[in-house]
Scaffold this active site. Structure first.
Site, PDB file in Angstrom:
ATOM      1  N   GLU C  88     -20.718  34.664  50.834  1.00  0.00           N
ATOM      2  CA  GLU C  88     -19.953  33.427  50.969  1.00  0.00           C
ATOM      3  C   GLU C  88     -20.239  32.508  49.796  1.00  0.00           C
ATOM      4  OE1 GLU C  88     -20.548  30.958  54.457  1.00  0.00           O
ATOM      5  OE2 GLU C  88     -19.224  29.432  53.637  1.00  0.00           O
ATOM      6  N   LYS C 218     -29.852  40.149  71.978  1.00  0.00           N
ATOM      7  CA  LYS C 218     -28.630  40.202  71.163  1.00  0.00           C
ATOM      8  C   LYS C 218     -27.495  39.352  71.738  1.00  0.00           C
ATOM      9  CE  LYS C 218     -30.752  43.317  68.696  1.00  0.00           C
ATOM     10  NZ  LYS C 218     -30.678  44.626  68.092  1.00  0.00           N
ATOM     11  N   ASP C 292     -33.650  42.162  61.871  1.00  0.00           N
ATOM     12  CA  ASP C 292     -32.558  42.745  62.646  1.00  0.00           C
ATOM     13  C   ASP C 292     -31.414  41.731  62.685  1.00  0.00           C
ATOM     14  OD1 ASP C 292     -30.810  43.787  64.502  1.00  0.00           O
ATOM     15  OD2 ASP C 292     -32.366  44.357  65.924  1.00  0.00           O
ATOM     16  N   HIS C 383     -15.821  24.284  47.910  1.00  0.00           N
ATOM     17  CA  HIS C 383     -15.418  25.673  48.130  1.00  0.00           C
ATOM     18  C   HIS C 383     -14.329  26.077  47.148  1.00  0.00           C
ATOM     19  CE1 HIS C 383     -17.732  25.778  51.890  1.00  0.00           C
ATOM     20  NE2 HIS C 383     -17.647  27.081  51.772  1.00  0.00           N
TER      21      HIS C 383
END
Lengths: 390, 390, 390, 390
Positions: C88, C218, C292, C383
């Protein structure tokens, strides 16, 4: 186990004093309880039909009066004396204190921003693909669906249908306006008619159910807080610094900080409300005025917001996003209930938004008063003084 | 704006009939409403002090009786006739129908799994590091804190202190048992004593507040659903297939499926309840029996669960994780309220868990009845028949 | 449908370059894609076993460096250069800007307040009553359960067992410390041993499952935010008024107000985070350092809090309640991953809390920078300038 | 504290190998870490601009291949080999196992039900009343607002504006379609243009901010689950009884029951997902294919649903309500990332929904596989066998 006893009922005049007494006598015989008070009431028999079954008497819930509450609403304007039916000592006194301070602050500004009542059927399809197609069809046929829904009711109007989907289910959340009624029955009937029309015109529906817990009736939910259930109403006031300091024996900064901390507490605890105790005012007015008290579940959701203004005063607002109220229908016409509505000038037609405004203003008074008591550390001592020694 | 009118009050005998009438007269004069019914009550003056301020009369809420409800609880055993104070037509009939079916099914098994009442102060420190140290100190000094909390009350007992933290705030959630009282005031007083002791013994506290919206009093929340507020009570039953089919005019599979869909609806809508309408029974029993009705906000949270058993019957349970009830204190001793508690054999000492069991069993009957009506598509027609034409 | 093709695998040296190439060739043959880059890597074969199956190459994720980040932690002290693996555009620049400002402000104070990893089995009983009894037995036998859980692991230590109940289910949430590993596997193994011991010693368990979605592995959840999963870490700073004004081209009051509004937005939208974009820093550091990455789901939960201090400066903190990190095990020893950990001085033993502190400090820098850009209305233009023209 | 060191940067060719090495040398000098691997990459300099700043090398994340995955989608049809970039041992094997079973079951049906990307500004007014008026004006001027939003972008199209309100704030949630890009930047730019137009045409706006945490970007939320963020995609399959029994060494009834229990666990724990581990597949595909990995935060939300069919088979579905994916823009064109997209036939134009379908199908395979492992009690042993001994 002895044979199951049946509660006495009359096919013809079940709401008469005779049959109410028959049932009291039955309960006395079955339970041994003495019933000297529940039979003491002034309601007329004929009024009860449609509000209760197996009637045997009444609960007498004490009403205290708080006020004058000064409201600058679009529907409620001026001073009001608010009947609060409760058994929690201190509560009326606390609201009354808040009303006094906000009167000095110039009153409470109120705004009803939205108005909607829902029923939310679910349609089931073989797979998500057919569910999606159905959703598009519903959007394209809104006008016809509306005709069939609206035909069932004089006052209900279908405003729109929200759609949500997951798996092979298409949830439709029908949004109506319902005039001066709370409207849960009205929208059930209208949505059933709509569903039947849909079911007979759209092939391939595996099954549908009239309700899917997306309404969400008698349950607080984020969807109700986002999209309004009943009235969405905001009460606001800017309270001069001196009044805050007098109330809380503390600075505006400190009063503001407890709002911040309480907001964090609510966010972390997963509460539906970052305010203090909106449920108190809402339950008390609901009982007094014949509202469906079970709706406290969703009506008590609240968004509180405070700011310190440029000149150091305290802006405070509370938004009730799912306040369900009626000035007509339900229990509003019963003996004491209609009297309480009349005290507020909220009985009958075109009064429901006025009632919503008064309740929201009352809630704001209670938020201010309890918040002040917590900061001032007077909260416990007030309950000691005014409440039962529980 | 005219000068603010003050509600008449007496320093000496404010709860007398005279002063109640004075206030009614005042309201009549101020608002023009006629008050012929709210003044019609049988409560004795002396009973009201501690439950209300600015008393002017009562709300008469109709009570219908449902039953017999067959309960196989640890505290409630046998048949009960349940007083439901409501103005929603159909409601008593619907609960009554559920009670009949579950009676045929052998009754409702009930279990109170937990019991806790909270007050949740927050302590503020210069940074998260000192907040963490404080948390460890609180754990290490639990016994002393308990001595100071418990000293303020005869029946309240501090069970433990949950701790939560964010930023430089340490939230303490004090958990108590409170005997037969709901206990909100008791735990406020006890926690204030604890906080004062803590504040005088732990250096470096920047500020503390007695409540932080972590209790979460009068607000439903996930923390209450997880960790119990009031009683955590489960009602369960296994209903023979034939009874389900008779009720719903549909198979057990179909009745089960609507439970699944409703659970998904609740999950997606962010509701605090995947059942149907626990709030109805809870509000109605609360009003009848003098409970704090504002607690419907948190008490109405529910977890419903259904299974099809190996032989095709229907297992159904509902868990109320935050049911706040009292058989003593609050409004329980008032005239009609104590009569309703006595009907249930739930007035006074050692009766609060019995009451919790009866309410949970009643809720399960209503879940079954309404679920059946939705599947059978009788829901709207029942309201048409029994309710007001709203 | 043609016969299902099987991915080539070797029983003996599946992690060799030969078999990685065999699989690349297979994929090229099956899909027509050219694979010139994924086979370009520097990892040694032997390192991969235990981290991946059917290995065919690597994703090359660009790393940008941000810093120096000045941290005043208990484990991380001084300046750090933080590797951020992301695609990004603008992200590294934005974090870097925040790091510069907080360096000028004297650095970021960090505190690890809690540390816990979970596995949450559920035990099923005939009714809620037996579930409750079981819960009491578990509490009474904690020491024995701990012996059996801890025996399976060198570093894992069972700290406690949270219990939750509904219907006839007893959910146990086992809390462990797991040293420098994230520990999900460790606690699975330990809890399985505990469950087997419980199952063989407690009669009447109908069924149990090792996981019940109460971990919540998760998945972000309020239970994780309340009770910590991984590390609970707070980063805080007080930023002089001038620095805020320079950043936001606006007053501290205005910067504060957007925090308030964003908190309301999060509360109403039902977000797990009232900050801006913690997930950006967390995902980027996780990829770089062999964490992870799926744990971004729960690790990105955040509680932001801002205050205006008495002298007009800006206090800002962010608490990550469920940040799952490791300095040992998992992907931490892989080629580039261990290098990135070493850049931070966080590779190996006794480094996991240091890593947690650095990540939290990085998150705070990003919160400040993005918040400032929104107020300054530079967000979109940044951006435009630095990002892809997407 | 020594003077703050500055990361080396070049105004002219900052993305060259020279300056990447300069930064690596700088980091080595500052931190003492040896960097032998992060500099080992095959990306071309020119590709990196717009994706990263202060580039110094890459993270090499191992990719394993799973498949063939059989998909019956509208965009994805046939067999796919799915690249999973992860360091969690067992993960690829587990997904692969699920893919094998669902291949035998005839494949996974996939449906993209909705498509939307958001930016959510907030407008602030003196009171709720003006906020409400503004909301009506926005609805009435949607067409003009759309012209100004759409003018800023070739592919973005404004679909609608959701409105939410509280206090004196009007939150607008702009919904766009964004072609093959994820679109967060595109919608930021478009919404900024819309806001500027609104601000210059509507008098009385006190202040506005381009984002209010209602988007909710990089944060999971119920509003995203309800109203879609990115793609709303469902994967479904009906799995023959025998396959389930072979997988779980247990009956379909038992496999179904753990779904029920897990749903209750999720509901009570306040999770954004009642499935098992959608985040694993999503993070692994995101890293491999150049998606914005921080979006795992919101993309991992999931609604799982299972049923036992009339003939005893197992219907299983998972809906991802906020899956943010791109086949164009962001990191999709980078060296290894574009190769992985090409393996799936998902690189470039008109491929984004295909990618969404493949990811959802992959998630379903993992849900099935892990669920089976939990019931079969093979979960821990699999990690023992295939994972690191963590």
């Amino acid at each position: 186990m002895p044979a199951r006893k049946t509660i006495p009922r009359s096919k013809d005049d079940d709401y008469s004093e005779l049959w109410a007494r028959n049932r009291r006598d039955f309960v006395v015989a079955q339970t041994g309880a003495q019933l000297n008070h529940v039979g003491h009431y002034s309601a007329l028999d004929s009024e009860l039909q449609g509000n209760i079954e197996n009637f045997l008497g009444v609960a007498q819930v004490p009403i205290g009066i708080a006020g004058p509450l000064l409201v600058n609403g679009e529907y409620a304007q001026g001073e009001f004396f608010v009947p609060l039916a409760t058994t929690e000592g201190t509560l009326v006194a606390s609201y009354n204190r808040g009303m006094k301070i906000l009167h000095q602050a110039g009153g409470v500004k109120t705004t009803v921003s939205d108005d909607a009542m829902q029923r939310a059927p679910v349609f089931i399809f073989p797979s998500a693909r057919e569910a999606r197609q159905f959703g598009l069809w519903v959007s394209a046929h809104f006008d016809e669906i509306k005709v069939h829904a609206d035909a069932t009711t004089r006052t209900g109007k279908l405003k729109g249908i929200e759609q949500y989907s997951a798996s092979r289910f298409q949830f439709l959340r029908f949004d109506y306006t319902t005039g001066d009624a709370a409207g849960q029955n009205m929208v059930g009937k209208a949505t059933m008619a709509a569903c039947e029309w849909i079911d007979s015109h759209y092939p391939g529906i595996e099954q549908y159910y009239l309700e899917s817990n997306f309404a969400t009736d008698k349950k607080t939910s984020l969807v109700n807080m986002l999209h309004t259930r009943g009235k969405r109403v905001t009460a606001e006031a800017t309270i001069p610094k001196q009044l805050i300091e007098g109330l809380a024996h503390a600075s505006v900064d400190e009063v503001f900080r407890i709002r911040q901390v309480a907001t964090m507490g609510s966010m972390l605890s997963g509460a539906n409300n970052n305010g203090a105790h909106s449920a108190n005012a809402i339950a008390a007015v609901f009982i007094a005025t014949g509202q469906d008290v079970a709706n406290v579940a969703e009506s008590s959701a609240a968004i509180a917001h405070a700011e310190i203004t440029a000149n150091g005063d305290y802006y405070y607002s509370v938004t009730l996003p799912s306040l369900i109220v009626a000035s007509h229908g339900g229990g509003t016409a019963l003996a004491t209930q209609s009297e309480c509505l009349k005290m507020l000038g909220c009985f009958g037609s075109d009064k429901v938004k006025k009632l919503a405004e008064i309740i929201a203003a009352t809630v704001l008074c209670g938020e201010l008063s309890l918040g002040g008591a917590i900061v001032a550390r007077e909260w416990v001592s007030s309950h000691e003084r005014l409440g039962r020694n529980r």
